[in-house]
Design an enzyme around this catalytic site. Structure first.
Site, PDB file in Angstrom:
ATOM      1  N   ARG A 219      -5.846  19.579 -13.983  1.00 56.03           N
ATOM      2  CA  ARG A 219      -4.705  19.804 -14.871  1.00 56.03           C
ATOM      3  C   ARG A 219      -5.018  19.419 -16.315  1.00 56.03           C
ATOM      4  NH1 ARG A 219      -0.606  17.261 -14.564  1.00 56.03           N
ATOM      5  NH2 ARG A 219       1.057  18.776 -14.616  1.00 56.03           N
TER       6      ARG A 219
ATOM      7  N   PRO B 146     -11.238   3.695   0.352  1.00 53.63           N
ATOM      8  CA  PRO B 146     -10.035   2.853   0.348  1.00 53.63           C
ATOM      9  C   PRO B 146     -10.242   1.564  -0.459  1.00 53.63           C
ATOM     10  CG  PRO B 146     -10.913   3.110   2.602  1.00 53.63           C
ATOM     11  CD  PRO B 146     -11.779   3.910   1.686  1.00 53.63           C
TER      12      PRO B 146
ATOM     13  N   ASP C 201       3.439  15.450 -19.485  1.00 53.80           N
ATOM     14  CA  ASP C 201       3.982  15.039 -18.200  1.00 53.80           C
ATOM     15  C   ASP C 201       4.488  13.618 -18.141  1.00 53.80           C
ATOM     16  OD1 ASP C 201       4.019  17.027 -16.284  1.00 53.80           O
ATOM     17  OD2 ASP C 201       1.831  17.055 -16.229  1.00 53.80           O
TER      18      ASP C 201
ATOM     19  N   GLU D 163     -15.799   5.032   9.787  1.00 52.61           N
ATOM     20  CA  GLU D 163     -15.641   3.742   9.092  1.00 52.61           C
ATOM     21  C   GLU D 163     -16.288   3.732   7.708  1.00 52.61           C
ATOM     22  OE1 GLU D 163     -13.670   1.144   9.882  1.00 52.61           O
ATOM     23  OE2 GLU D 163     -12.987   2.576  11.398  1.00 52.61           O
TER      24      GLU D 163
HETATM   25  C1  21W Z   1      -9.920   4.178   6.106  1.00 51.82           C
HETATM   26  C2  21W Z   1     -12.268   4.619   6.163  1.00 51.82           C
HETATM   27  C3  21W Z   1     -10.166   2.856   6.454  1.00 51.82           C
HETATM   28  C4  21W Z   1     -12.508   3.292   6.528  1.00 51.82           C
HETATM   29  C5  21W Z   1     -11.389  -1.266  11.936  1.00 51.82           C
HETATM   30  C6  21W Z   1     -10.479  -2.174  11.514  1.00 51.82           C
HETATM   31  C7  21W Z   1     -10.850   7.508   0.754  1.00 51.82           C
HETATM   32  C8  21W Z   1      -8.852   6.556   1.407  1.00 51.82           C
HETATM   33  C9  21W Z   1     -10.140   7.017   1.847  1.00 51.82           C
HETATM   34  C10 21W Z   1     -10.977   5.065   5.980  1.00 51.82           C
HETATM   35  C11 21W Z   1     -11.463   2.400   6.677  1.00 51.82           C
HETATM   36  C12 21W Z   1      -8.657   6.724   0.025  1.00 51.82           C
HETATM   37  C13 21W Z   1     -11.261  -1.162   9.840  1.00 51.82           C
HETATM   38  C14 21W Z   1      -6.531   5.805   0.062  1.00 51.82           C
HETATM   39  C15 21W Z   1      -7.757   5.943   2.127  1.00 51.82           C
HETATM   40  C16 21W Z   1     -10.774   7.028   3.174  1.00 51.82           C
HETATM   41  C17 21W Z   1     -10.724   6.480   5.584  1.00 51.82           C
HETATM   42  C18 21W Z   1     -11.738   0.995   7.020  1.00 51.82           C
HETATM   43  C19 21W Z   1     -11.500  -0.742   8.455  1.00 51.82           C
HETATM   44  N1  21W Z   1     -11.847  -0.645  10.852  1.00 51.82           N
HETATM   45  N2  21W Z   1      -7.509   6.349  -0.652  1.00 51.82           N
HETATM   46  N3  21W Z   1     -10.435  -2.064  10.201  1.00 51.82           N
HETATM   47  N4  21W Z   1      -6.649   5.593   1.401  1.00 51.82           N
HETATM   48  N5  21W Z   1     -10.119   6.570   4.244  1.00 51.82           N
HETATM   49  N6  21W Z   1     -11.330   0.646   8.314  1.00 51.82           N
HETATM   50  O1  21W Z   1      -7.772   5.736   3.331  1.00 51.82           O
HETATM   51  O2  21W Z   1     -11.903   7.429   3.306  1.00 51.82           O
HETATM   52  S1  21W Z   1     -10.017   7.394  -0.697  1.00 51.82           S
END
Ligand code: 21W
Length: 230
Positions: free
Chosen positions: A151, A86, A166, A113
């Site tokens: 693609r 993220p 595209d 996490e």
């Molecule tokens: C989401 C892991 C948030 C860690 C407590 C309070 C990969 C992703 C992901 C994830 C956190 C992508 C927290 C767009 C996504 C992914 C899982 C952090 C912090 N904990 N692209 N705050 N969105 N997401 N949490 O979520 O692994 S690419």
């Protein structure tokens, strides 16, 4: 292209092996290899996560199983190793096209996490996000990346469906499409498309592209204007 996916949930990737990507795998244009990180745990319970140092909610994926899995699929570190995160840079069609020139991609999917920062700092080349929304793990983002990149690999799409034609290739969204019947529940196909007048059709389609882009994605219009002023 060879793609190795490191994940705690390899079964999630079965659906990716259908349709156009499935056809590309069968034609040996893409080799997709899903590796279960748990198989590399040296812990007697196959444990792959642990509590975060410093405290806090949730669990963190341990470095050892990931390190061993990376060395198994890419011992010389010749692949481009990507962590779906993220916090990564956001995937777009331009990045997907660049990635399509790689011979070997390794995609690391986090869960809980995320993974121990020492893996990211020392054994990963790039971190990529698929957008500003929170998911439960990196598996769906990895599938999105594989789909978008595939693609652009030659012969994955038929010649008349080329990825180079595209949306985003000219910075505008696409024009609307219609097929038979001409009248559906009283709703008619735009007259110009039935006229056979190619120049008018082209003009109409370009106008539609501009209208829909202005309405839904004013950010793309701004980008076009600033690129033209360079
Ligand atoms: C989401 C892991 C948030 C860690 C407590 C309070 C990969 C992703 C992901 C994830 C956190 C992508 C927290 C767009 C996504 C992914 C899982 C952090 C912090 N904990 N692209 N705050 N969105 N997401 N949490 O979520 O692994 S690419």
């Amino acid at each position: 292209m060879k793609i190795d996916i490191l994940t705690l949930f390899p079964e999630m990737f079965e659906t990716l092996k259908s349709s156009i990507i499935g056809r590309a795998i069968n034609k040996n244009l893409i080799t997709l290899n899903c590796i279960n990180i748990r198989d590399f745990s040296k812990n007697k319970h196959k444990k792959c996560d642990d509590y975060p140092f410093g405290g806090g909610v949730g669990m963190v994926m341990m470095p050892q199983p990931i390190y061993d899995a990376l060395n198994f699929v890419d011992p010389e570190h010749t692949a481009l190793r990507i962590y779906l995160s993220p916090k990564g840079k956001i995937l777009n069609n331009c990045l997907a096209k660049k990635l399509s020139f790689s011979k070997h991609l390794v995609l690391l999917c986090g869960h809980y996490e995320g993974v121990d920062q020492r893996i990211l700092d020392n054994y990963i080349d790039d971190e990529i996000s698929i957008g500003d929304y929170v998911l439960t793990g990196g598996e769906i983002p990895a599938m999105v990346l594989v789909d978008a990149v595939s693609r652009f690999i030659p012969d994955v799409l038929g010649s008349d469906e080329s990825a180079y034609k595209d949306s985003f290739e000219d910075g505008l969204l696409e024009f609307p499409q219609y097929t038979r019947p001409e009248n559906f529940n009283g709703f008619k196909v735009p007259e110009v498309l039935l006229s056979g007048h190619h120049k008018n059709i082209e003009e109409w389609r370009l106008n539609q592209k501009k209208e829909i882009t202005e309405k839904n994605r004013p950010d793309l219009i701004k980008k076009l204007n600033s690129d033209n002023n360079d």
